[in-house]
Design an enzyme around this catalytic site. Structure first.
Site, PDB file in Angstrom:
ATOM      1  N   ASN A 134     -62.385  62.545  13.303  1.00 39.52           N
ATOM      2  CA  ASN A 134     -61.349  61.946  14.069  1.00 39.52           C
ATOM      3  C   ASN A 134     -60.976  62.849  15.335  1.00 39.52           C
ATOM      4  OD1 ASN A 134     -60.933  60.442  11.663  1.00 39.52           O
ATOM      5  ND2 ASN A 134     -60.206  62.368  10.805  1.00 39.52           N
TER       6      ASN A 134
ATOM      7  N   HIS B 103     -70.961  70.648  13.414  1.00 41.36           N
ATOM      8  CA  HIS B 103     -71.109  69.223  13.426  1.00 41.36           C
ATOM      9  C   HIS B 103     -69.888  68.187  13.907  1.00 41.36           C
ATOM     10  CE1 HIS B 103     -73.443  65.565  11.508  1.00 41.36           C
ATOM     11  NE2 HIS B 103     -72.350  65.060  11.400  1.00 41.36           N
ATOM     12  N   GLU B 104     -68.810  68.402  13.296  1.00 38.92           N
ATOM     13  CA  GLU B 104     -67.750  67.640  13.429  1.00 38.92           C
ATOM     14  C   GLU B 104     -67.229  67.945  15.172  1.00 38.92           C
ATOM     15  OE1 GLU B 104     -67.257  65.142  11.867  1.00 38.92           O
ATOM     16  OE2 GLU B 104     -68.640  66.168  10.111  1.00 38.92           O
TER      17      GLU B 104
ATOM     18  N   GLU C 206     -74.858  60.556  14.437  1.00 41.97           N
ATOM     19  CA  GLU C 206     -75.029  61.665  13.377  1.00 41.97           C
ATOM     20  C   GLU C 206     -76.006  62.665  13.563  1.00 41.97           C
ATOM     21  OE1 GLU C 206     -72.518  62.132  11.540  1.00 41.97           O
ATOM     22  OE2 GLU C 206     -71.520  60.329  11.609  1.00 41.97           O
TER      23      GLU C 206
END
Length: 848
Positions: A270, A300-301, A323
């Site tokens: 988000n 990663h986020e 991803e």
């Protein structure tokens, strides 16, 4: 329900006639425990006279107003979609509805903490679940701004994509938080997290001079375990690395990281408000692999803030690019910007093993997959989308050169900021910076499925020098593409008892046979390692001499990555039914005590469990379990006190303690009559030991209840669920299955842990009735439950530990029923279950 499964054709048609500007969303979270009020105002342009629909999964629609005119809500809403007729060029839509709180980790999830009774909420919208909280054109290419107004209890924290404003009190107990509009985002990366979360705050300076506020949040009952300072340190390292590498400053105004309960994934990107699984709030000693994975997930986020949130795919067929890029970038940052410098060994051991496994299933697909509808994408969060894609991006960076690769990505961010893009847009930027034509590369690597296998053919002369060296490439019969690979070949010899590299060449592998003339005339080493440095995406096989040498000397490798590649080759050969599973078990038991790389160690123990539980045949299985339990407990007792090895050897021994001597040791560790110096007897280890004793028939309901009372937390509740489902009686299994199917109070976490326990049994006769139960219920589960719950049940409760011909036959018959074949996402899950059984049967035939 009909209408939930949005198709790509429908999305494309809607995108042709709409341009969405803004959403204003008013939420009242102070009403009932089951539903909340949601009022959405959407402003959008449309083709004059056209009609379409907006997505809204609702409990009740109170009113719909389009351009000031009330519409008949009962007539135009079916609980999933709201029809919008006779649009004008500029439209304002207001939808006033009640929506459901979810207990499945989808939409707006509601959780009550058993430790203190407090309520916690969070959203999870990827792929199609923002429509569970507000009315929305639910597709990634219809970006807009989002302004949330939230009424909630005054003592709560309320967090969204923008900075949390000062709340305004509306009565003695409640307040309203009015958030500023976001930049243009896809709806699936909007977020709301609300409840009495504990917050820690810090800040950093962005590369463009802005002060970026940082926050780390968790539930009050986990506050003592929150390592906020460490999170902030890793976040700062990531910010510095990504901003410098991408040459683009962080695109949002603040960055919060929130650890939330019952989360279905590792984390969710988000924009400015990343949610993480609470598994990453460590209540005790954890495996090094999990500690490293937490950092990988943080990075990663963070990478997604650029790739995915700033620039977003147009449709879900490019989900892999989001991803895969985040996976590649996170490992790059790990290796170069943090203390986790062996990140590429982790990648080889964990991510690429996952990719190779997935890429050999009958359901494998090209990296650029055909995504016809939402169900397709929901089952596509797989080893191809993440790990194979990341492997190929790593290879692409080597192919075009790192600097041109990074420069092309940076240009891509600048050109498509806050917009949508497709794969071709990225490849165009990379072609411009590298000067390479990437069309052939894309066709070979992104548009075909399957993994190649590379083998060496080596001949020596009388003096032991290499007279001929060839690399043979083969492909799976179902996916016959022969590809080009950039690959290293390493020579390894023993030097002072250590296995060190003595020679290395790097070359291009093309076609079915590649002559390696530069190795002719060199001395044949003890071990030849194809794909040294792990540049290529391909399975490798060791030649006979190298394999025999590896069996005795694997523990002596100096280099963790080279060691991981040999481990991976041995596992692939076992999984493919080419070698004896018992040989793989002995290889692990003889060498694993010397493994120092955390993810490699955890991966090996998981592979050991698969091999022993389903790849061994019935005549050798119990003896293998006895050997493994005894050896793991012995190695745990001899391991360095408090070490990763000691923790994992003890934990995995509990899965194999089927005989009295091993169960006695587990019981002794639990009651303190046996002590492994340095082994932490925290909550998590106590539950590991309890579950081992439950499977062994030593503990039952009384001991489980006592421990749950001792650990009256959400973690304790899910562990107790797992333990109850593991009780080795026919009655417990039947009761457990009926609870999974019928208990409306079970959350997604309850069902996930329950299914894991349900299929655990040293005596697999207890699982035989589950075959009928499973297949009798499967279609109804798929049709009546949300996607994630259906997936947990259909994957998690499949009785894989039976792994016999009868299960394979029943699964195959079910997979090809017309009503199953008509549901491709359901059929995919069943076919992947079948593949696991068929591989097990093939491996069992090698076990002698």
């Amino acid at each position: 329900m009909p209408g939930e499964n949005l198709s790509r054709i429908e999305a494309a048609q809607r995108a042709e006639i709409l341009s969405v500007h803004s959403y204003e969303i008013e939420l009242d979270l102070t009403g009932s425990d089951e539903t909340f009020r949601s009022v959405t105002t959407v402003r959008f342009d449309a083709t004059e006279g056209s009609s379409t629909f907006i997505d809204a999964i609702t409990a009740k629609v109170h009113a719909v107003t389009l351009n000031g005119l009330p519409l008949d809500a009962a007539e135009i809403s079916d609980g999933v979609r709201i029809s919008l007729p006779n649009l004008v060029s500029q439209n304002t839509l207001v939808v006033d509805s009640d929506a459901y709180y979810m207990h499945t980790g989808e939409g707006l999830h509601r959780f009550v903490d058993p430790a203190d009774g407090e309520v916690y909420l969070y959203t999870q919208f990827e792929v199609p679940d923002s429509r569970r909280m507000f009315a929305v054109f639910e597709q990634p290419d219809l970006k807009a701004t989002f302004a949330f107004s939230v009424k909630a209890p005054s003592h709560w924290q309320v967090v969204s994509n923008q900075k949390s404003p000062q709340p305004k009190a509306v009565d003695g107990e409640n307040s309203v938080w009015n958030f500023a509009p976001t930049p243009r985002l896809s709806s699936y990366v909007t977020a709301l997290i609300a409840g009495p979360y504990v917050a820690r705050h810090s800040e950093l300076t962005s590369s463009d001079g802005r002060t970026i506020e940082l926050g780390v949040f968790c539930r009050k009952s986990l506050e003592q375990y929150l390592e906020a300072d460490y999170m902030f340190d890793k976040t700062r390292e990531g910010f510095k690395f990504f901003e410098a590498t991408f040459d683009y400053p962080y695109p949002f105004e603040k960055y919060d990281q929130l650890f939330v309960p019952d989360f279905n994934a590792g984390a969710m990107e988000n924009a400015g408000a990343v949610t993480f699984t609470e598994t990453y709030v460590f209540r005790g000693a954890v495996a090094e692999a999990l500690a490293e994975r937490r950092v990988t997930t943080i990075l990663h986020e963070l990478a997604h803030m650029w790739f995915g949130d700033l620039v977003t795919m147009r449709w879900w067929n490019d989900l892999w690019l989001n991803e895969s890029f985040a996976e590649y970038a996170s490992h790059l940052a790990m290796a170069e910007a943090t203390e986790w410098t062996e990140a590429w060994t982790t990648f080889a051991s964990g991510e690429k093993s996952w990719a190779y496994n997935q890429d050999q299933m009958p359901t494998t697909h090209p990296i650029v997959a055909e995504i016809r509808d939402l169900e397709d994408v929901q089952v596509n969060f797989d080893g191809i989308t993440y790990a194979k894609g990341a492997s190929v991006l790593k290879q692409l960076a080597a192919y075009v050169g790192r600097e041109p690769f990074i420069s092309g990505v940076s240009n891509y961010f600048k050109k498509f900021a806050f917009k949508n893009a497709v794969l071709g847009d990225l490849l165009s930027e990379l072609e411009a910076t590298s000067g390479r034509d990437l069309k052939a590369w894309s066709k070979q690597w992104l548009e075909t499925a399957g993994v190649n296998t590379l083998r060496s053919e080596i001949h020596e002369d009388a003096s032991g020098n290499i007279s001929s060296f060839k690399v043979h490439q083969s492909a799976h019969p179902g996916w016959p593409t022969i590809r080009d690979h950039r690959m290293g070949i390493g020579f390894y010899d023993l030097v002072d008892g250590r296995l060190a590299r003595s020679h290395y060449v790097e070359l291009d592998i093309t076609g079915e046979v590649t002559e390696v003339s530069e190795l002719v005339g060199t001395k044949r080493p003890a071990l030849v390692l194809l794909n040294d440095e792990d540049l290529a995406y391909a399975k490798i096989r060791l030649d006979d001499k190298s394999w025999k040498f590896a069996l005795e000397n694997l523990r002596n490798f100096d280099d963790s990555l080279a060691r991981a590649l040999v481990w991976g080759s041995a596992w692939d050969a076992t999984r493919d039914g080419e070698t004896n599973p018992s040989e793989f078990i002995h290889l692990i038991l003889n060498n694993v005590s010397a493994e120092t790389q955390g993810t490699a160690l955890l991966t090996l123990l998981r592979q050991l469990m698969t091999t022993a539980k389903i790849y061994t045949n019935e005549s050798t299985r119990l003896a293998a379990w006895r050997l493994i339990a005894d050896q793991l407990l012995k190695m745990a007792s001899e391991a360095a006190p408090g070490s990763d090895s000691q923790l994992l050897f003890t934990r995995f021994a509990t899965y194999f303690a089927a005989h009295d001597e091993a169960a006695d040791t587990i019981a002794g560790l639990f009651d303190g009559s046996i002590v492994f110096e340095g082994l932490s007897m925290d909550h998590e280890m106590r539950w590991d030991l309890i579950n081992g004793l439950v499977m062994a028939g030593r503990f039952g309901e009384d001991e489980i209840n006592a421990e749950q009372a001792r650990d009256n937390t959400a973690n304790g509740a899910k562990q107790a669920m797992l333990a109850r489902m593991s009780v080795p009686t026919a009655e417990a299994k039947k009761t457990g299955w009926l609870q999974i199917l019928n208990d409306p109070e079970l959350s997604n976490t309850d069902i996930n842990f329950g299914c894991t326990g349900l299929i655990r049994a040293h005596n697999t006769d207890l699982l035989v009735p589950l075959v009928d139960w499973y297949f009798d219920a499967a279609l109804n589960v798929w049709n009546s439950r949300t996607f994630k719950i259906a997936e947990y049940i259909l994957r998690g409760s499949y009785p894989i530990y039976l792994a016999n011909e009868a299960l394979a036959t029943r699964t195959k018959q079910f997979a090809h029923l017309p009503e199953v074949a008509a549901k491709p996402a359901l059929q995919r899950i069943i076919l992947e279950n079948l593949d696991a059984v068929e591989r097990a049967l093939k491996a069992q035939k090698q076990d002698n």
